[in-house]
Design a protein around this motif. Structure first.
Motif, PDB file in Angstrom:
ATOM      1  N   GLY A 242       0.893  -1.259  -0.034  1.00  0.00           N
ATOM      2  CA  GLY A 242      -0.280  -0.036   0.083  1.00  0.00           C
ATOM      3  C   GLY A 242       0.754   1.244   0.036  1.00  0.00           C
ATOM      4  N   SER A 243       2.025   1.176  -0.030  1.00  0.00           N
ATOM      5  CA  SER A 243       3.032   2.400   0.096  1.00  0.00           C
ATOM      6  C   SER A 243       3.306   2.982  -1.358  1.00  0.00           C
ATOM      7  CB  SER A 243       4.570   1.879   0.751  1.00  0.00           C
ATOM      8  OG  SER A 243       5.008   0.934   0.073  1.00  0.00           O
ATOM      9  N   GLY A 244       2.718   2.070  -2.408  1.00  0.00           N
ATOM     10  CA  GLY A 244       2.957   2.949  -3.807  1.00  0.00           C
ATOM     11  C   GLY A 244       3.990   2.181  -4.642  1.00  0.00           C
ATOM     12  N   LYS A 245       4.357   1.072  -4.404  1.00  0.00           N
ATOM     13  CA  LYS A 245       5.454   0.169  -5.192  1.00  0.00           C
ATOM     14  C   LYS A 245       4.774   0.291  -6.819  1.00  0.00           C
ATOM     15  CE  LYS A 245       6.086  -3.621  -3.078  1.00  0.00           C
ATOM     16  NZ  LYS A 245       5.210  -3.140  -1.806  1.00  0.00           N
ATOM     17  N   THR A 246       3.594  -0.190  -6.559  1.00  0.00           N
ATOM     18  CA  THR A 246       3.102  -0.649  -8.321  1.00  0.00           C
ATOM     19  C   THR A 246       2.828   0.854  -8.758  1.00  0.00           C
ATOM     20  OG1 THR A 246       2.076  -2.193  -6.944  1.00  0.00           O
ATOM     21  CG2 THR A 246       1.279  -1.671  -9.263  1.00  0.00           C
ATOM     22  N   VAL A 247       2.366   1.845  -8.179  1.00  0.00           N
ATOM     23  CA  VAL A 247       2.320   3.035  -8.775  1.00  0.00           C
ATOM     24  C   VAL A 247       3.829   3.518  -9.337  1.00  0.00           C
ATOM     25  CG1 VAL A 247       1.407   5.570  -8.657  1.00  0.00           C
ATOM     26  CG2 VAL A 247       0.165   3.711  -7.726  1.00  0.00           C
ATOM     27  N   PHE A 430       2.536  11.369  -1.644  1.00  0.00           N
ATOM     28  CA  PHE A 430       2.844  10.612  -2.727  1.00  0.00           C
ATOM     29  C   PHE A 430       3.907  11.402  -3.662  1.00  0.00           C
ATOM     30  CE2 PHE A 430      -1.109   8.462  -1.769  1.00  0.00           C
ATOM     31  CZ  PHE A 430      -0.458   7.166  -1.133  1.00  0.00           C
ATOM     32  N   ASN A 509       1.408  14.305  -7.728  1.00  0.00           N
ATOM     33  CA  ASN A 509       0.282  13.374  -8.072  1.00  0.00           C
ATOM     34  C   ASN A 509       0.103  12.610  -9.310  1.00  0.00           C
ATOM     35  OD1 ASN A 509      -2.362  12.193  -7.923  1.00  0.00           O
ATOM     36  ND2 ASN A 509      -3.344  14.190  -7.545  1.00  0.00           N
ATOM     37  N   ALA A 510       0.375  11.234  -9.147  1.00  0.00           N
ATOM     38  CA  ALA A 510       0.660  10.457 -10.598  1.00  0.00           C
ATOM     39  C   ALA A 510      -0.893  10.400 -11.225  1.00  0.00           C
ATOM     40  CB  ALA A 510       1.032   9.166  -9.899  1.00  0.00           C
TER      41      ALA A 510
HETATM   42  P1  ADP Z   1       1.574  -1.195  -3.234  1.00  0.00           P
HETATM   43  O1  ADP Z   1       2.040  -1.486  -4.788  1.00  0.00           O
HETATM   44  O2  ADP Z   1       2.996  -0.638  -2.521  1.00  0.00           O
HETATM   45  O3  ADP Z   1       0.821  -1.945  -2.568  1.00  0.00           O
HETATM   46  P2  ADP Z   1       0.357   0.847  -4.733  1.00  0.00           P
HETATM   47  O4  ADP Z   1       1.231   1.418  -5.835  1.00  0.00           O
HETATM   48  O5  ADP Z   1      -0.874   0.144  -5.137  1.00  0.00           O
HETATM   49  O6  ADP Z   1       0.916   0.247  -3.549  1.00  0.00           O
HETATM   50  O7  ADP Z   1      -0.201   2.333  -4.121  1.00  0.00           O
HETATM   51  C1  ADP Z   1      -1.625   2.419  -3.385  1.00  0.00           C
HETATM   52  C2  ADP Z   1      -2.350   3.538  -3.535  1.00  0.00           C
HETATM   53  O8  ADP Z   1      -1.578   4.665  -3.179  1.00  0.00           O
HETATM   54  C3  ADP Z   1      -2.936   3.907  -4.846  1.00  0.00           C
HETATM   55  O9  ADP Z   1      -3.721   3.264  -5.269  1.00  0.00           O
HETATM   56  C4  ADP Z   1      -3.052   5.242  -5.139  1.00  0.00           C
HETATM   57  O10 ADP Z   1      -4.174   5.665  -4.652  1.00  0.00           O
HETATM   58  C5  ADP Z   1      -2.021   5.775  -3.987  1.00  0.00           C
HETATM   59  N1  ADP Z   1      -0.621   6.469  -4.763  1.00  0.00           N
HETATM   60  C6  ADP Z   1       0.808   5.830  -4.530  1.00  0.00           C
HETATM   61  N2  ADP Z   1       1.677   6.452  -5.242  1.00  0.00           N
HETATM   62  C7  ADP Z   1       0.898   7.372  -5.859  1.00  0.00           C
HETATM   63  C8  ADP Z   1       1.377   8.708  -6.459  1.00  0.00           C
HETATM   64  N3  ADP Z   1       2.636   8.906  -6.823  1.00  0.00           N
HETATM   65  N4  ADP Z   1       0.343   9.682  -6.706  1.00  0.00           N
HETATM   66  C9  ADP Z   1      -0.903   9.764  -6.425  1.00  0.00           C
HETATM   67  N5  ADP Z   1      -1.249   8.588  -5.569  1.00  0.00           N
HETATM   68  C10 ADP Z   1      -0.626   7.409  -5.434  1.00  0.00           C
END
Ligand code: ADP
Length: 587
Positions: A242-247, A430, A509-510
């Motif tokens: 949930g920390s944003g690895k995938t994004v 983020f 903001n991605a």
């Molecule tokens: P992980 O892969 O670490 O579990 P995610 O990449 O799915 O986490 O990110 C979780 C949520 O955080 C996303 O659904 C999005 O809402 C938010 N988020 C993460 N990175 C960004 C970013 N750069 N800009 C805006 N929102 C983000």
């Protein structure tokens, strides 16, 4: 994978002695280390990983339930190899390079059955081959002999394979051919097709590794500005769920200025990988407007596939990356997540009853990780050209604890570390890249690029930002004890400046159309605007203006809108002018 064609080279069949999950032992198999074998009546694909006397141990890349002792094991006599040629871009593969769509057609389902083989590239499709050489030309290994328009974005370069001798061109074709037809013949008797094979565990030869001097521009301010990755560099992104690895990885795949992206989804939860498989083909490439897949190769290995296949997907991915590097391209490879690969090594190792190392991981974990990252780099190619592979590995430490072995071993190897932080993500900051914990060892060697391409005073300006953020970090401790108002006035101002650095500059903001990508010039200008605020604010303070009046000026909060501003040059010029005017009016 290409071993299927070579079955003639089979020696005597072996016999299965035992099956333990993905690990199978066989007797009487005449094999060498890393030979590909077909296991059991169904012919499941596996690889020899240990030989002791008459006993051969095999890791199997497919589910082994129902396979039992007494069934045959067939040796191909060939190492695990990939098919390299046009058609890899815009493809989605499993860990052993079977194209998912072809398998789906064969099986009529997305759940892959066992023992099904499919070549990594389409052997029947005809491609337009445009020669780049003429009869009589001398060519050496690595030289480009022709071009195939592989996708709307990428020209595929057909090269003399690195293990050829080379020589004079004696015949050359032009027009439409399949990848198996000969397009160039050499005086050495060697024939060149649009297709090569390469054993995945062997790095493709390249000339010297060079010191990377160009950044992989990511379009993300915190990454480009504070913790840059070089083209040809290595980076790790550890972060809890949930920390944003995938994004973060997807932002890199979309926006980084790599020519080619190889995205390895290694053992993450099935639905996450399904998301990638469904999302990527829909995404446009912001650089060209073409589909993003036109410069992307996806390798998908979900956690419901057997663990051993996670290992093969890592090696398959890096070998494909090397092949495009050999064409002179800048390749970015993302591996999500290397932790799942390490867990696979741990499982196989425990089934082999090897002596466990830290937390049960095999003693060779560090060596395996470093061998993988070692294949990154900026290279002088064997044909004299240059190409690079940048490797970004996600790490998923259980509970977000960076002291665990995979994170620690990765940290010793990679030179850029983007530490994702659960607290920041929770506060909706983020990208949640923690600026106190992250680092980049490429900073200094990339500064000349910034100086030449962006601004003369880039290094000083960035250092100013780093110092302010450091100071904020120290002041926060005091603030927590005694409150902000107890601080001297200049430190109160520093905190305000640091807040703008965090909120206006580091946050991005991605999901916002404009803010999702920030070019280096804009990254620099946004920073200098905040510095202008800083300099003017301290001048006002020196002239006796109280800090609350300074921070209250109307233009200051507009700094937070720089990222999303479309006409950013005008917007930032205007803020700077307003800031100067309004702050100077106070004294
Ligand atoms: P992980 O892969 O670490 O579990 P995610 O990449 O799915 O986490 O990110 C979780 C949520 O955080 C996303 O659904 C999005 O809402 C938010 N988020 C993460 N990175 C960004 C970013 N750069 N800009 C805006 N929102 C983000």
């Amino acid at each position: 994978m290409s071993q299927a064609e070579d079955i003639e080279s089979v020696d005597e069949d072996g016999v299965i002695e035992s099956v333990s999950g993905p690990v199978v032992t066989a007797t009487d198999l005449d094999a060498r280390m890393n030979d590909v074998v077909y296991v059991g009546d169904e012919g499941l694909m596996g690889e020899v990983i240990e030989i002791e006397g008459n006993l051969t141990t095999i890791q199997v890349y497919e589910e082994t339930s129902g396979v039992g002792p007494g069934e045959p094991v067939e040796n191909t006599g060939e190492p695990l190899s990939v098919d390299l040629g046009p058609g890899m871009l815009d493809s989605i593969y499993d860990g052993v390079q079977r194209p998912l769509d072809v398998l789906e057609d064969k099986m009529g389902t997305a759940f892959l059955d066992r023992g099904v083989d499919a070549p990594g590239i389409d052997l029947e499709k005809e491609w337009e081959f445009e020669p780049e050489v003429e009869e009589g030309d001398e060519v050496e290994p690595g030289d480009v002999v022709g071009i195939v328009p592989e996708t709307v974005t990428i020209d595929h370069k057909v090269m003399v394979p690195p293990d050829y001798e080379g020589g004079e061109v004696t015949a050359v074709e032009s027009g439409e051919f399949t990848v198996e037809e000969t397009v160039v013949e050499l005086s050495s008797g060697e024939e060149i097709q649009m297709h090569q094979e390469w054993p995945v565990r062997e790095a493709r030869p390249a000339g010297n590794k060079e010191t990377p001097t160009e950044p992989l521009v990511t379009g993300q301010r915190v990454q480009d500005g504070l913790f840059p990755l070089a083209k040809g560099g290595t980076a790790a992104i550890p972060g809890p769920f949930g920390s944003g690895k995938t994004v973060t990885q997807q932002q890199l795949a979309k926006w980084s200025d790599a020519d080619i992206v190889v995205y390895i989804g290694c053992g993450e939860r099935g639905n996450e990988m399904t998301e990638v498989i469904e999302d990527f083909p829909e995404l446009p490439d912001p650089q060209t407007g073409n589909p993003l897949m036109a410069r992307t190769c996806l390798i998908a290995n979900t956690s419901n596939m057997p663990v051993a296949a996670r290992e093969s997907c890592i090696y398959t991915g890096i070998t494909i990356a090397e092949y495009y590097r050999d064409m002179g391209y800048d390749v970015a490879l993302m591996a999500d997540s290397t932790s799942r690969w390490a867990e696979a090594m741990r499982e196989i190792s425990s089934r082999l009853e090897e002596m466990p190392g830290e937390e049960g991981y095999p003693a060779y974990l560090a060596a395996a990780l470093s061998e993988f990252y070692e294949r990154a780099g900026k290279f002088q190619l064997i044909n004299g050209d240059e190409g690079s592979i940048s490797v970004v590995g996600a790490v998923s430490p259980p509970g977000g604890d960076f002291s665990e072995p995979v994170t620690q071993n990765t940290l010793r190897i990679v030179k850029t570390f983007w530490a994702l932080d659960a607290d920041l993500a929770e506060r909706r900051h983020f990208p949640s890249i923690n600026w106190n914990e992250s680092y980049s060892l490429y900073k200094d060697q990339l500064d000349p690029w910034w100086t030449d391409n962006v601004a003369d005073d880039w290094a000083e300006t960035r250092q100013w930002a780093v110092d302010v953020l450091d100071e904020e970090d120290e002041l926060q401790e005091i603030v927590q004890l005694v409150g902000k108002d107890a601080l001297p006035e200049d430190q109160q101002l520093t905190l305000e400046v640091a807040r703008y650095l965090r909120e206006a500059w580091l946050q991005q903001n991605a999901l916002h159309d404009v803010d999702t990508y920030c070019e280096p010039e804009k990254t620099y200008r946004m920073l200098t605007a905040i510095k202008t605020f800083n300099d003017e604010a301290f001048d006002a303070l020196d002239a006796g203006v109280p800090p609350e009046e300074i921070t209250d000026v109307e233009a200051a909060p507009k700094l937070n809108r720089m990222g999303t501003a479309e006409e950013w040059e005008e917007f930032i010029d205007e803020i700077e002018n307003d800031l100067k005017e309004q702050l100077r009016e106070l004294y």
